[in-house]
Design a protein around this motif. Sequence first.
Motif, mmCIF file in Angstrom:
data_model
loop_
_atom_site.group_PDB
_atom_site.id
_atom_site.type_symbol
_atom_site.label_atom_id
_atom_site.label_comp_id
_atom_site.label_asym_id
_atom_site.label_seq_id
_atom_site.Cartn_x
_atom_site.Cartn_y
_atom_site.Cartn_z
ATOM 1 N N TYR B 14 -14.375 -4.274 57.815
ATOM 2 C CA TYR B 14 -15.156 -5.510 57.975
ATOM 3 C C TYR B 14 -14.155 -6.550 58.449
ATOM 4 O O TYR B 14 -13.389 -7.073 57.638
ATOM 5 C CB TYR B 14 -15.759 -5.974 56.657
ATOM 6 N N PHE B 17 -10.575 -6.597 56.901
ATOM 7 C CA PHE B 17 -10.593 -5.865 55.635
ATOM 8 C C PHE B 17 -10.971 -4.399 55.859
ATOM 9 O O PHE B 17 -12.015 -4.085 56.434
ATOM 10 C CB PHE B 17 -11.598 -6.540 54.682
ATOM 11 N N ALA B 19 -12.395 -1.292 54.465
ATOM 12 C CA ALA B 19 -13.243 -0.986 53.313
ATOM 13 C C ALA B 19 -13.188 0.491 52.945
ATOM 14 O O ALA B 19 -13.304 0.843 51.773
ATOM 15 C CB ALA B 19 -14.688 -1.398 53.605
ATOM 16 N N PRO B 38 -17.748 4.557 41.976
ATOM 17 C CA PRO B 38 -17.969 3.239 41.388
ATOM 18 C C PRO B 38 -18.408 2.213 42.434
ATOM 19 O O PRO B 38 -18.196 2.403 43.621
ATOM 20 C CB PRO B 38 -16.605 2.869 40.801
ATOM 21 N N SER B 39 -18.994 1.134 41.944
ATOM 22 C CA SER B 39 -19.475 0.080 42.822
ATOM 23 C C SER B 39 -18.329 -0.483 43.666
ATOM 24 O O SER B 39 -17.234 -0.697 43.161
ATOM 25 C CB SER B 39 -20.089 -1.019 41.966
ATOM 26 N N GLY B 40 -18.599 -0.686 44.939
ATOM 27 C CA GLY B 40 -17.594 -1.295 45.813
ATOM 28 C C GLY B 40 -16.628 -0.309 46.433
ATOM 29 O O GLY B 40 -15.706 -0.700 47.140
ATOM 30 N N CYS B 41 -16.818 0.997 46.188
ATOM 31 C CA CYS B 41 -15.869 1.966 46.724
ATOM 32 C C CYS B 41 -16.196 2.357 48.154
ATOM 33 O O CYS B 41 -15.494 3.165 48.748
ATOM 34 C CB CYS B 41 -15.802 3.204 45.836
ATOM 35 N N GLY B 42 -17.264 1.809 48.713
ATOM 36 C CA GLY B 42 -17.519 2.028 50.129
ATOM 37 C C GLY B 42 -18.533 3.110 50.449
ATOM 38 O O GLY B 42 -18.600 3.569 51.585
ATOM 39 N N LYS B 43 -19.348 3.496 49.482
ATOM 40 C CA LYS B 43 -20.356 4.532 49.751
ATOM 41 C C LYS B 43 -21.356 4.055 50.805
ATOM 42 O O LYS B 43 -21.612 4.761 51.785
ATOM 43 C CB LYS B 43 -21.120 4.890 48.465
ATOM 44 N N SER B 44 -21.909 2.862 50.581
ATOM 45 C CA SER B 44 -22.885 2.352 51.553
ATOM 46 C C SER B 44 -22.224 2.146 52.902
ATOM 47 O O SER B 44 -22.796 2.482 53.944
ATOM 48 C CB SER B 44 -23.459 1.020 51.072
ATOM 49 N N THR B 45 -21.028 1.581 52.863
ATOM 50 C CA THR B 45 -20.311 1.325 54.106
ATOM 51 C C THR B 45 -20.131 2.613 54.892
ATOM 52 O O THR B 45 -20.422 2.678 56.090
ATOM 53 C CB THR B 45 -18.940 0.704 53.785
ATOM 54 N N ILE B 57 -23.231 -5.516 61.609
ATOM 55 C CA ILE B 57 -22.634 -6.639 60.876
ATOM 56 C C ILE B 57 -21.527 -7.237 61.736
ATOM 57 O O ILE B 57 -20.676 -6.505 62.242
ATOM 58 C CB ILE B 57 -22.073 -6.147 59.530
ATOM 59 N N GLU B 175 -29.138 4.783 47.813
ATOM 60 C CA GLU B 175 -29.728 4.517 46.491
ATOM 61 C C GLU B 175 -31.246 4.321 46.587
ATOM 62 O O GLU B 175 -31.765 3.285 46.188
ATOM 63 C CB GLU B 175 -29.083 3.282 45.863
ATOM 64 N N HIS B 206 -26.113 6.270 42.086
ATOM 65 C CA HIS B 206 -25.294 5.969 40.914
ATOM 66 C C HIS B 206 -25.716 6.829 39.738
ATOM 67 O O HIS B 206 -25.171 6.716 38.648
ATOM 68 C CB HIS B 206 -25.454 4.496 40.525
HETATM 69 N N1 LIG Z 1 -21.104 -7.252 55.000
HETATM 70 C C1 LIG Z 1 -19.891 -7.143 54.445
HETATM 71 N N2 LIG Z 1 -18.890 -7.942 54.839
HETATM 72 C C2 LIG Z 1 -17.658 -7.835 54.295
HETATM 73 N N3 LIG Z 1 -17.324 -6.969 53.338
HETATM 74 C C3 LIG Z 1 -18.284 -6.139 52.880
HETATM 75 C C4 LIG Z 1 -19.618 -6.199 53.421
HETATM 76 N N4 LIG Z 1 -20.357 -5.257 52.782
HETATM 77 C C5 LIG Z 1 -19.528 -4.662 51.897
HETATM 78 N N5 LIG Z 1 -18.278 -5.182 51.959
HETATM 79 C C6 LIG Z 1 -17.123 -4.767 51.159
HETATM 80 O O1 LIG Z 1 -16.844 -3.420 51.434
HETATM 81 C C7 LIG Z 1 -16.513 -2.742 50.238
HETATM 82 C C8 LIG Z 1 -17.404 -1.543 50.049
HETATM 83 O O2 LIG Z 1 -18.740 -2.007 49.848
HETATM 84 P P1 LIG Z 1 -19.992 -1.041 49.764
HETATM 85 O O3 LIG Z 1 -21.213 -1.868 49.787
HETATM 86 O O4 LIG Z 1 -19.849 0.005 50.796
HETATM 87 O O5 LIG Z 1 -19.791 -0.396 48.329
HETATM 88 P P2 LIG Z 1 -20.712 0.633 47.569
HETATM 89 O O6 LIG Z 1 -19.867 1.772 47.216
HETATM 90 O O7 LIG Z 1 -21.947 0.912 48.353
HETATM 91 O O8 LIG Z 1 -21.063 -0.180 46.273
HETATM 92 P P3 LIG Z 1 -22.431 -0.170 45.428
HETATM 93 O O9 LIG Z 1 -22.388 1.090 44.636
HETATM 94 O O10 LIG Z 1 -22.304 -1.358 44.552
HETATM 95 O O11 LIG Z 1 -23.566 -0.226 46.388
HETATM 96 C C9 LIG Z 1 -16.595 -3.756 49.105
HETATM 97 O O12 LIG Z 1 -15.310 -4.238 48.824
HETATM 98 C C10 LIG Z 1 -17.446 -4.848 49.685
HETATM 99 O O13 LIG Z 1 -17.061 -6.088 49.156
#
Ligand SMILES: Nc1ncnc2c1ncn2[C@@H]1O[C@H](COP(=O)(O)OP(=O)(O)OP(=O)(O)O)[C@@H](O)[C@H]1O
Lengths: 315, 259
Positions: B14, B17, B19, B38-45, B57, B175, B206
């Motif tokens: 991003y 950063f 991710a 865990p939350s924030g580990c980048g699964k959605s990304t 984005i 999810e 999750h």
């Molecule tokens: N639109 C964005 N712009 C900048 N950083 C982002 C954006 N979306 C996510 N991030 C960052 O990328 C990292 C991974 O986020 P992501 O949403 O992929 O996590 P996740 O594993 O899906 O978490 P969750 O289980 O909470 O959904 C996080 O540090 C988040 O802050």
Amino acid sequence: MTSATTSQPALRAPRRLGDRVFSIAATTSGVIILVVLASVAIFLVSKSVPALVATDKEVTDVGMSFWGNIGPLVFGTIWAAALALLFAVPFAIAIALFISHYAPRRIAQGLGYAIDLLAAIPSVVYGLWGIMVLAPAVQPIYVWLVDNVGWFPLFAGPVSGTGRTVLTVAVVLAVMILPIITALSREIFLQTPRLHEEAALALGATKWEMIKMAVLPFGRPGIISATMLGLGRALGETMAVAMVLSPAVIVSFALLQSQNPTTIAANIALNFPEAHDLGVNVLIATGLVLFIITLIVNSLARFIVNRRKAFSGAN
Amino acid sequence: MSKRIEVKDLNVYYGKFKAVEDVSLTIEPRTVTAFIGPSGCGKSTFLRTLNRMHEVIPGARVEGEVMIDGKNLYDADVDPVMVRRQVGMVFQRPNPFPTMSIADNVLAGVKLNNAKISKSDAEHLVEKSLKGANLWKEVKDRLNLPGSGLSGGQQQRLCIARAIAVSPEVILMDEPCSALDPISTLAIEDLIEELKAKYTIVIVTHNMQQASRVSDKTAFFNIAGTGEPGKLIEFDDTTTIFENPHVQATEDYISGRFG
Ligand SMILES: Nc1ncnc2c1ncn2[C@@H]1O[C@H](COP(=O)(O)OP(=O)(O)OP(=O)(O)O)[C@@H](O)[C@H]1O
Ligand SMILES: [Mg+2]
């Protein structure tokens, strides 16, 4: 209040000061708006009645007839405003979309400010611009149109020598109402939920398809409201029309001739200084008609918005 | 209709950063793969890089390769719009178009392909897709009412119907049950089981039980700390991951001893 709450404590939730102040303030403002509106309506109606019931003799004495003029005036008002909307709305939506979805952020911001500034320009300035810049500039185009596509009724000759025609007025009005429609539409488009935009994109929509699928349908009620605000301004606009147009009391769809239908507001502004006795009543009666037209247009818009409420995205 | 996905050395950003760092994995056709972590580990990304939704984005970009049937999605001559028509997506929050009827929601993607679809074909496709999403019985009498009038679970199944109506090769689900009650969740899990026969499915969840119930393979992602990129820690058969993981971090996470 305190005694009431102590005597029956279980029945009433305590009313907090903030809630009470707010509810009183809201109710008061609502009532004030209604009272003002009602008093304007009463004023218009009471002053109009003499004009509506005037005898033929009274009319010839004052040289101004309500029933003889109102038809062409209503026509001119609606015709000019409708043309203005026809030009302004597509442009406004296109500019708003450009700002909200296409332009890089920097340019979008600058453009947004510029548009908001345009909305603050007084209409006299637009009128002057219409007379001094626009009319001379478009006159040769009008000549060309009449010569080449004069067979089309709207462009029928003879062409106006000054360019000060109802079409020029419509363009001036369009420029005037463009900012407000653009500004409101832009706000609405920016509020499209990201979730819906992404839903469209994830289905394989191109940017334009995404806009057609998610942004425009979501913004539809807002676009209609914005258009109505613009229309209200165009219907009631006085100075710009009065300045540009050499008026006549006629019903004509021709856009390029020197004889043009005028609008209610412009007609009032032009004739009020010399009007006396029944003449004043006649003018006020035309004002009442303008008031009614605006009411009808707004109710129509409400109706259109409400008809598809279930699909509005509000839920 | 389903295809193999091979990811090689993928880094996801991003802006500045990073991710997600250095992910490589292979997803076989007609399987269900679960992403946990865990939350924030980048699964959605990471999931969103598989249909090029990541790049919508501003500032987001990707390094590395995602091959679907041997073709890199990120090659210069690949149109992201075409990628998304092959790789469908279901989001965390149900997002049917509120301005469209239930039937139009199902047809939304089909109409995009510019195909003029005849009325009877359209009706047939709506029925087939809604049946495929186990929603037909519940909505067949109100196809012309707005999709937003359905319950959350029904809306999510409507979104699945919308995704399968275009016959994608792959379906990504982020999810999909997190906003749903246990019964709707079971309905969607059953549905995933059925869809597996035709599609390659990737699901982020999750819910450990859900991962072990629906998936054939599981990928565990983890993050070393805030500001650090997420990494793929372990990727294996679901039974191995849950019963006999090779990495300590995986075992800690699935047994709840994480953090
Ligand atoms: N639109 C964005 N712009 C900048 N950083 C982002 C954006 N979306 C996510 N991030 C960052 O990328 C990292 C991974 O986020 P992501 O949403 O992929 O996590 P996740 O594993 O899906 O978490 P969750 O289980 O909470 O959904 C996080 O540090 C988040 O802050
Ligand atoms: Mg996520």
